[in-house]
Design an enzyme around this catalytic site. Structure first.
Site, PDB file in Angstrom:
ATOM      1  N   ASN A   1      80.194  62.699  87.681  1.00  0.00           N
ATOM      2  CA  ASN A   1      78.825  62.201  87.601  1.00  0.00           C
ATOM      3  C   ASN A   1      77.848  63.249  87.088  1.00  0.00           C
ATOM      4  O   ASN A   1      76.639  63.097  87.211  1.00  0.00           O
ATOM      5  CB  ASN A   1      78.367  61.669  88.961  1.00  0.00           C
ATOM      6  CG  ASN A   1      79.085  60.394  89.334  1.00  0.00           C
ATOM      7  OD1 ASN A   1      79.668  59.719  88.486  1.00  0.00           O
ATOM      8  ND2 ASN A   1      79.055  60.052  90.601  1.00  0.00           N
TER       9      ASN A   1
ATOM     10  N   THR B   1      82.505  59.238  97.438  1.00  0.00           N
ATOM     11  CA  THR B   1      83.845  59.454  96.922  1.00  0.00           C
ATOM     12  C   THR B   1      84.629  60.382  97.842  1.00  0.00           C
ATOM     13  O   THR B   1      84.148  61.462  98.184  1.00  0.00           O
ATOM     14  CB  THR B   1      83.774  60.039  95.503  1.00  0.00           C
ATOM     15  OG1 THR B   1      83.041  59.136  94.681  1.00  0.00           O
ATOM     16  CG2 THR B   1      85.160  60.245  94.922  1.00  0.00           C
TER      17      THR B   1
ATOM     18  N   SER C   1      74.095  60.683  97.083  1.00  0.00           N
ATOM     19  CA  SER C   1      75.247  60.235  97.872  1.00  0.00           C
ATOM     20  C   SER C   1      76.568  60.202  97.116  1.00  0.00           C
ATOM     21  O   SER C   1      77.563  59.759  97.659  1.00  0.00           O
ATOM     22  CB  SER C   1      74.998  58.848  98.489  1.00  0.00           C
ATOM     23  OG  SER C   1      73.876  58.868  99.312  1.00  0.00           O
ATOM     24  N   ASP C   2      76.593  60.624  95.852  1.00  0.00           N
ATOM     25  CA  ASP C   2      77.858  60.618  95.114  1.00  0.00           C
ATOM     26  C   ASP C   2      77.872  61.718  94.054  1.00  0.00           C
ATOM     27  O   ASP C   2      78.223  61.477  92.904  1.00  0.00           O
ATOM     28  CB  ASP C   2      78.107  59.246  94.481  1.00  0.00           C
ATOM     29  CG  ASP C   2      79.581  58.985  94.209  1.00  0.00           C
ATOM     30  OD1 ASP C   2      80.436  59.615  94.871  1.00  0.00           O
ATOM     31  OD2 ASP C   2      79.897  58.155  93.351  1.00  0.00           O
ATOM     32  N   ILE C   3      77.491  62.944  94.456  1.00  0.00           N
ATOM     33  CA  ILE C   3      77.551  64.081  93.542  1.00  0.00           C
ATOM     34  C   ILE C   3      79.017  64.466  93.385  1.00  0.00           C
ATOM     35  O   ILE C   3      79.700  64.742  94.365  1.00  0.00           O
ATOM     36  CB  ILE C   3      76.769  65.293  94.093  1.00  0.00           C
ATOM     37  CG1 ILE C   3      75.304  64.947  94.339  1.00  0.00           C
ATOM     38  CG2 ILE C   3      76.908  66.505  93.179  1.00  0.00           C
ATOM     39  CD1 ILE C   3      74.493  64.716  93.111  1.00  0.00           C
TER      40      ILE C   3
END
Length: 151
Positions: free
Chosen positions: A27, A62, A21-23
């Site tokens: 990260n 993001t 959910s936040d690639i």
């Protein structure tokens, strides 16, 4: 390639499906051998192996990397893996001074990124398909039918 394989494993190789959910570029870390590693699983969701949908009412990510169906919250029911696939396609960063081989790689990555960033999650590939495309020749890739960006 390393991140694509890692995401495929999280989506279909684990006993429990993991959706990051936040690639995003920040990260993705490199180890001492320059092998990519995913980090920051603070927004990750654990799901049953056969689960394909989740409620997007509480979903986060993001801005700029979050899939459209998650950002809009009402557009789709929330296709699990396809939200991560969208985020995977966003951090393409072309570089100056490329060789002919670099340009072919960039062309391949651009076409794959456009497939990953399709508006509809139903039009996006799986991470397994992305891996096959990354390993193959650019000659076999076609432009997606519904392009978000022109190139």
């Amino acid at each position: 390639m390393g991140i694509a394989r890692g995401m495929d494993y999280m989506h279909s190789g684990c006993k429990t499906k993991i959706i990051n959910s936040d690639i995003k570029a920040e990260n993705i870390l490199l180890d001492e051998h320059l092998s990519p590693k995913m980090s920051d699983f603070g927004l990750a969701n654990l799901c049953a192996k056969n689960e394909t949908y989740f409620s997007v009412s509480n979903a986060k990510g993001t801005s700029g990397y979050v899939a459209l169906e998650v950002a809009n919250k009402n557009r789709f029911d929330g296709i699990l893996e396809k939200a991560d696939v969208y985020s995977f396609g966003i951090p393409l960063r072309p570089d100056e001074g490329m060789t002919t081989n670099d340009k072919e790689i960039l062309k391949k990555m651009t076409i794959i990124a456009l497939w990953c960033a399709q508006k509809s999650p139903y039009d996006r590939p799986t991470m397994r398909e992305v891996i096959k495309w990354l390993e193959g020749s650019v000659d076999f890739l076609t432009k997606p039918p519904n392009e978000l960006f022109s190139y």
